[in-house]
Design an enzyme around this catalytic site. Structure first.
Site, PDB file in Angstrom:
ATOM      1  N   ALA B  12       0.819  -1.202   0.000  1.00  0.00           N
ATOM      2  CA  ALA B  12       0.000   0.000   0.000  1.00  0.00           C
ATOM      3  C   ALA B  12       0.857   1.257   0.000  1.00  0.00           C
ATOM      4  O   ALA B  12       0.514   2.247  -0.607  1.00  0.00           O
ATOM      5  CB  ALA B  12      -0.928  -0.004   1.205  1.00  0.00           C
ATOM      6  N   LYS B  29      13.169  -1.110   0.721  1.00  0.00           N
ATOM      7  CA  LYS B  29      11.790  -0.675   0.906  1.00  0.00           C
ATOM      8  C   LYS B  29      11.725   0.790   0.524  1.00  0.00           C
ATOM      9  O   LYS B  29      12.326   1.635   1.179  1.00  0.00           O
ATOM     10  CB  LYS B  29      11.396  -0.857   2.375  1.00  0.00           C
ATOM     11  CG  LYS B  29       9.982  -0.468   2.682  1.00  0.00           C
ATOM     12  CD  LYS B  29       9.602  -0.968   4.062  1.00  0.00           C
ATOM     13  CE  LYS B  29       8.185  -0.587   4.409  1.00  0.00           C
ATOM     14  NZ  LYS B  29       7.808  -1.137   5.710  1.00  0.00           N
ATOM     15  N   ASP B 139       1.105  -1.044  13.997  1.00  0.00           N
ATOM     16  CA  ASP B 139       0.401  -1.717  12.902  1.00  0.00           C
ATOM     17  C   ASP B 139       0.538  -3.229  13.068  1.00  0.00           C
ATOM     18  O   ASP B 139       0.998  -3.920  12.165  1.00  0.00           O
ATOM     19  CB  ASP B 139       0.972  -1.249  11.560  1.00  0.00           C
ATOM     20  CG  ASP B 139       0.128  -1.703  10.374  1.00  0.00           C
ATOM     21  OD1 ASP B 139      -1.018  -2.149  10.595  1.00  0.00           O
ATOM     22  OD2 ASP B 139       0.612  -1.615   9.236  1.00  0.00           O
TER      23      ASP B 139
END
Lengths: 334, 244
Positions: B12, B29, B139
């Site tokens: 996402a 990343k 998260d």
């Protein structure tokens, strides 16, 4: 063929709608509007609904050209919402059901929004962002339930916007959110606000109290338009972000925006950009169907009725708290 | 040069590339620009998350929670370089693809359920260790936890994921993490995990309670306050669906 009438009055909107197999025959509505700087309270809102409901009912019947004996099922909002206004609609719905000798069905308000959105936009199996004055949820369908993947952990996004409109003393007509949206279009200067995403959940109370506490100082440096603009940019970015997370999590490529805040064009635009980048599709409706209405209750009720759901008269109560995932979705087989 | 990287996954908010950095298998990343949000907001969010991620990875090391090793942070290109576990499975895939399919085996015993119990215990302990060190993950989901074999197996079937003694739990994705000692943030962290598990793994309804049990039992240090706060956050959650 099912003809259903729906009564909606969970908040400050009073709506009555009539549908025949997904075809909308009538969609009538009255909104209780409070003076600038004030929100709507349960008792006054219930009085407003009481005073208007007979007129709206007559209007809906006239507009649809349907006679009471043609109706198959009477639907009303069982919850969630404010107790007193819900009660007004439930009582009138029960009275109609008895007078006309028809079955009656209580409907979950959130499910009403979702099914209305699916009907209007023809979205098949979307990830749903449900944003209104009382709810902020990311919902996806899985195994006979609309499951909540993310939601606000304190106040709803619409509540945050409405209360900020009160701080600025913006008009509540036609709605505080609409006036914030118009003001935001003239905003230029961006103010950094707290940005609060927790997994797929969001929190808005911190942003609101930050603005409330500092409003006098902020107005020295920023115009009210700038503040509306910054608020919208921040809270909508949070919503789009959690929607994207939920889509990635569920491998979904459709988004449906429903609820009163869903008719905000800036939110739709931001969601559209996100979807374009992912190769996904966005579905949204305008204020006739986004904002609470009776048609959505009639339609969701008709779907449940057709698939065999029935309700005993003694169960036709209301409840202020009624989660979306409490409802067994009998009308979907996927 | 970028073309040489093999893209592994687009999530996402980040693209993941595989490469070789100083002779080690490396994951890049990259938090790409989000055009839907105001560019000032995008820049500040991205910078903050890269910082959080790097900081928490290092802090987890000292807390004894396994995470990928951090190799390099590149703010200019919005990238973090870290250790790539070539042999790994997310807990989400493990539950959906391994546990569910191996529930009834030849011996008639549901041994994959027992493996899941051990995994739940490891999760509870890892989360507790982080919280003891005031690391809030922000998260916690089953997609953000990996199972990695302690010694390479080379097996191609699911059997390596059922050999629990050779597995360890690795926490990833610290972009939303931060350092805080308050019970409120720890309570919310647990609540986020509970919600994620309910929505994703509703066929294993007692998974979270097992995690919570091992979270509670791991040490005696004022766990009561955190659990009270967790109950409070939960209650707030139930109260929330009020006005339509």
């Amino acid at each position: 063929m099912v003809i259903a009438i729906g009564f909606e009055g969970s908040a400050n909107k009073l709506g009555i709608g009539i549908v025949r197999n997904g075809e909308i025959l009538a969609n009538c509505r009255r909104t209780y509007i409070t003076p600038p700087g004030e929100g709507f309270l349960p008792r006054e809102t219930a009085e407003h609904h009481q005073q208007n409901i007979h007129k709206v009912l007559q209007e809906a019947l006239d507009e649809s050209g349907i006679l009471p004996q043609d109706i198959d099922v009477v639907c009303y909002t069982k919850g969630p919402g404010m107790g007193a206004p819900l009660m007004v609609c439930a009582i009138v719905a029960r009275t109609c059901a008895k007078l006309w000798n028809k079955p009656i069905l209580g409907v979950n308000h959130c499910i009403g929004h979702i099914e209305m959105g699916r009907l209007i936009t023809k979205a098949n199996n979307p990830t749903v962002l449900y944003v209104s004055g009382g709810n902020t949820q990311i919902i996806a369908y899985s195994r006979k339930r609309y499951r909540i993947f993310g939601e606000t952990i304190d106040i709803a996004v619409g509540n945050c916007l409405d209360r900020f409109a009160r701080v600025l003393k913006l008009s509540n007509a036609p709605s505080p959110g609409y006036n914030i949206e118009q003001a935001a279009k003239k905003g230029k200067k961006y103010l950094h606000l707290p940005y609060c995403v927790k997994g797929m959940d969001v929190s808005f109370s911190g942003i609101l109290s930050y603005m409330e506490d500092k409003i006098e100082d902020l107005l020295k440096e920023y115009t009210p338009e700038d503040l509306c603009y910054s608020l919208q940019e921040t809270v909508f970015a949070m919503l789009v972000e959690i929607t994207e997370r939920a889509m990635a999590h569920c491998s979904s490529d459709e988004v449906l925006i429903v609820g009163g805040v869903g008719c905000n064009e800036r939110l739709q635009e931001m969601m559209g950009v996100m979807c374009a980048e992912r190769g996904s599709k966005i579905f949204a409706t305008d204020e006739r169907f986004c904002i609470d209405n009776g048609v959505m209750i009639a339609h969701a009720g008709a779907l449940a009725f057709e698939s065999g759901t029935r309700m005993d008269f003694k169960d036709t109560t209301i409840t202020q708290r009624f989660r979306t995932d409490d409802v067994l979705v009998t009308w979907r087989d996927d | 040069m970028d073309e040489e990287y093999k893209i592994l996954k687009q999530g996402a908010e980040a693209k993941l590339y595989m490469c070789n950095y100083l002779g080690k298998p490396t994951l890049i990343k990259e938090r790409f620009k989000k055009n839907y949000r105001h560019s000032d907001l995008d820049t500040s969010i991205t910078k903050e998350r890269i910082k959080n991620e790097a900081r928490s990875i290092v802090r987890c090391k000292t807390a004894g929670v396994k995470t990928p090793c951090l190799y390099l942070v590149d703010f200019e290109r919005r990238r973090i370089y870290m250790q790539h576990f070539e042999e790994s499975i997310t807990v989400k895939d493990f539950i959906i693809n391994v546990v569910s399919k191996n529930q009834i085996n030849s011996s008639g015993e549901t041994d994959s359920i027992k493996v899941l119990d051990v995994v739940a215990k490891m999760i509870g302990e890892a989360v507790r260790k982080m919280h003891e060190n005031n690391i809030i993950h922000g998260d916690l989901t089953s997609s953000n936890m990996l199972l990695v074999p302690k010694s390479p197996t080379g097996a191609i079937d699911d059997s390596k994921w059922l050999d629990i003694d050779n597995l360890e739990l690795v926490m990833i994705d610290f972009g939303l993490s931060f350092i805080d000692s308050s019970t409120e943030d720890k309570g919310v962290d647990l609540y986020v995990l509970e919600r994620a598990l309910i929505s994703t793994h509703n066929d294993f309804p007692d998974l979270f309670s097992k995690i919570l049990e091992s979270y509670r039992n791991f040490s005696k240090n004022n766990v009561k306050e955190v659990l009270c706060k967790f109950e409070e956050v939960r209650a707030r959650g139930r109260k929330r669906t009020m006005v339509g």
